[in-house]
Design an enzyme around this catalytic site. Structure first.
Site, short mmCIF file in Angstrom:
data_model
loop_
_atom_site.label_atom_id
_atom_site.label_comp_id
_atom_site.label_asym_id
_atom_site.label_seq_id
_atom_site.Cartn_x
_atom_site.Cartn_y
_atom_site.Cartn_z
N GLU A 20 -4.58 29.62 37.39
CA GLU A 20 -4.26 28.24 37.00
C GLU A 20 -3.02 27.70 37.71
O GLU A 20 -2.24 26.95 37.13
CB GLU A 20 -4.14 28.10 35.48
CG GLU A 20 -5.47 28.27 34.76
CD GLU A 20 -5.48 27.71 33.35
OE1 GLU A 20 -4.52 27.02 32.95
OE2 GLU A 20 -6.48 27.96 32.64
N HIS A 65 -0.25 31.99 27.74
CA HIS A 65 -0.82 33.32 27.91
C HIS A 65 0.29 34.35 28.01
O HIS A 65 1.40 34.04 28.47
CB HIS A 65 -1.68 33.40 29.18
CG HIS A 65 -3.00 32.73 29.08
ND1 HIS A 65 -4.19 33.40 29.15
CD2 HIS A 65 -3.33 31.42 28.91
CE1 HIS A 65 -5.20 32.56 29.04
NE2 HIS A 65 -4.69 31.34 28.90
#
Length: 662
Positions: free
Chosen positions: A369, A646
């Site tokens: 990402e 995360h």
């Protein structure tokens, strides 16, 4: 295979692409800012709750018409730019390979020496993280913002954590099995290059020599240190900058003041203090990231991480005794709590922990990402302080190479301390929904990690991927796992220059890293859990389909709690995740086991330790037959607290050659 160092084959196309993007960018930026102003994060909501004048509402009322007017005015230029930009993507290369030419820029890294496959073996450390570097308006839907500042801060934290010396602490007590504390690698602050052995007596026993060569010195141990290894055994190659300390457990793993004094008298710094890293004095623009005492993940964590247990005064050997007692006993208690979970699985052959730092001597890093191109440049600049080789801006745009139009790249980024020999990228053609707008795929890399005395290259394979994210798309993810295996097999065949009879290369490891967007406990992910990938590759956290090891925890954080004081720093998040109640409050659990839409404060009994969707897999197939690969350490990392939703993961593999030192 030729590695692409520029996105286009010639300068004319590069200039034309820059011109077309210059026409598009004002429209893109205005649209991003306009949407972002209407999507506040919880951090911003809390700041505005105390605003009696409704200043933010007034700003929106004023700026929205301005943004809209400028957006409409920029649309014709953006359309012209798009008509130029889109066809150019057919000539664009699938990645950019960046190599650091100025070695002095890598002031946080220890220079590597070539592995000659001598000795008992060598360890290699791999890290993986989803950093959520989307355009700011889209990142806010994950409750993170200020993408450009976050990119710079993420790069700083990673290099600060990876460039510290590696010290392992083991506690011997009746209630503890040996637990690695690589994250607490600041028991002493060795500096300089005098190669002097620091002997630790009393309650702490040194089991191997402690060496730290400084940031830019060689990594080989001196002859004197080799002679002093003695009964500790010969350390493996790749552990040059490590120290192992053992704490006896007569007092439940705690050290007495006398023992601590002994340790302090032996710990000293033999060189001048290291200069701060470039740019470390800057103040972060992201929330909760200001320098705090004991915040090991802040901007100055390069020095803080080395002094978090013992503060050594350079030159005279005196220390802050109260700090020693408080912090050393505190860290020891943290390690004991971690080891309680480990005791449930006493047959484990490797160390595991929840760490406030990225592992010392991190060799390879796979990120997902990294979609925003400006953020990717800032992140690359920071990572180049430690990693010499980086592959970024991976993917395709427009309709080139995939079935549907792609607005953003794959978001993959790879960084390495070892040279990259070959690289290849493939785009998943079956993306659905919003995922189809990004060129999600797989990046395959071949790196050279050494050579044998017979001039045979020692290589390794690393794959980085990001699968379909939308819940319920089980079939899509299984198809992508099939393609991942096929593409990896093709890549290994096409890049191999060896034959069975006359091997020119010896394969040391084959690792897959990435965000697979399914966990091993959810009933909705049964198809992925039983995929054939897990018959060829091993997951260190997994017992079998549907069952994780007791110490494994989820890697997906609850976005609503990212800025809570309890978890907004690496140390705080580490402490929270070490308790079951803390995990229930701040980790996302499998959807089939949730009984409430709100995770925060939920007291319902939940099985497992959260959704673990970030994976690190390795295989023993296709490697050099005379070598053995096994996991040495596995870590869940909290150093990016407040910067992404995360948890990064890291794995250290030991490649054992079975040969004795010459």
């Amino acid at each position: 295979m030729v590695l692409y160092t520029s996105p286009f084959p010639n300068s004319f196309l590069s200039v034309l692409h820059s011109f077309s993007w210059g026409l598009i960018f004002p429209c893109y930026w205005l649209a991003d800012r306009l949407v972002a102003s209407f999507v506040p994060t919880t951090y911003e909501k809390r700041q505005r709750a105390d605003d009696p004048c409704y200043f933010h509402a007034l700003c929106i009322i004023i700026t929205t018409p301005i943004y809209l007017a400028l957006l409409v005015a920029s649309l014709p230029f953006a359309l012209i730019g798009f008509l130029l930009w889109s066809p150019l993507q057919s000539a664009r290369r699938p990645y950019i390979y960046s190599r650091l030419e100025d070695k002095n820029h890598a002031n946080g890294a220890t220079l590597l020496t070539e592995w000659k496959a001598a000795g008992n073996g060598k360890s290699f450390c791999f890290g993986s993280a989803n950093v959520c570097l989307l355009p700011d308006s889209l990142a806010r839907f994950n409750n993170v913002f200020n993408t450009q500042a976050r990119a710079k801060e993420i790069g700083r934290r990673i290099r600060n954590g990876a460039s510290r010396p590696q010290i392992k602490i083991y506690i011997d007590s009746p209630t503890n099995t040996s637990i690695s504390a690589a994250s607490f690698s600041s028991l002493v602050s060795p500096q300089g290059g005098d190669n002097t052995n620091r002997t630790v007596n009393a309650g702490i026993k040194r089991t191997t020599s402690m060496e730290y060569k400084g940031d830019n010195s060689g990594s080989n141990n001196s002859e004197d240190s080799r002679e002093d290894k003695g009964g500790a055994g010969e350390p493996n190659e790749g552990e040059e900058n490590s120290c192992i300390v053992r704490i006896n457990g007569e007092d439940n793993g705690h050290m007495s003041d006398t023992e601590t004094d002994t340790v302090n008298s032996q710990a000293h710094a033999s060189g001048p203090a290291e200069p701060p890293l470039e740019g470390d004095a800057e103040i972060s623009k992201t929330p909760n990231h200001k320098q705090k005492e004991g915040d090991s993940g802040s901007l100055d964590s390069y020095s803080a991480s080395r002094e978090s247990l013992v503060k050594v005064r350079v030159g005279d050997g005196t220390v802050d005794q109260s700090t020693v007692n408080n912090k050393l006993l505190y860290k020891a208690s943290i390690m004991k709590k971690t080891s309680v979970r480990k005791k449930k699985h006493t047959d484990e052959t490797f160390d595991h922990e929840i760490s406030a730092f990225f592992p010392a001597n991190l060799d390879f890093l796979c990120l997902q990402e990294v979609f925003d191109k400006r953020a990717a440049e800032k992140l690359k600049e920071q990572l180049h302080h430690y990693f010499e080789y980086i592959v970024y801006d991976v993917g395709v745009y427009s309709c080139h190479g995939c079935c549907s139009f792609k607005f953003v790249n794959s978001g993959l980024l790879f960084a390495s301390r070892y040279p990259v020999m070959d690289a290849a990228y493939h785009c998943y053609p079956n993306g659905r929904g919003t995922d189809s707008l990004a060129s999600k795929g797989a990046l395959f890399l071949k790196v050279q990690v050494g050579s044998t005395p017979q001039d045979q290259r020692i290589v390794g394979y690393i794959s980085c991927t990001h699968l379909q994210a939308i819940a319920g798309d089980t079939t899509v993810r299984c198809e992508q796992l099939d393609m991942l295996q096929d593409w990896l097999s093709e890549f290994r065949k096409s890049t191999s220059s060896s034959s069975t009879a006359n091997p020119e290369e010896l394969v040391a490891f084959d690792v897959i890293c990435g965000d697979l967007n399914f966990d091993n406990c959810s009933s909705e992910d049964k198809l992925e859990q039983q995929h054939s990938l897990f018959t060829h590759y091993k997951d260190p956290c997994r017992i079998g389909p549907g069952e994780d090891k007791p110490w494994a925890i989820g890697t997906l954080l609850d976005p609503e709690g990212l800025y809570d004081e309890e978890v907004c720093t690496p140390d705080n998040l580490q402490k929270v995740l070490e308790s079951e109640e803390g995990r229930k409050g701040y980790l996302v659990y499998p959807t089939s086991k949730n009984h409430s839409s709100s995770q925060k404060g939920r007291k319902a009994s939940l099985k497992g330790n959260g959704r673990r969707i970030d994976y690190m897999l390795y295989t023993e197939e296709g490697l050099y037959l005379e070598w053995k690969v096994e996991v040495e350490e596995f870590s869940f990392i909290t150093q990016l607290a407040g910067l992404t939703d995360h948890l990064p993961v890291a794995m250290r593999l030991m490649v054992s050659t079975g040969e004795d030192d010459p």
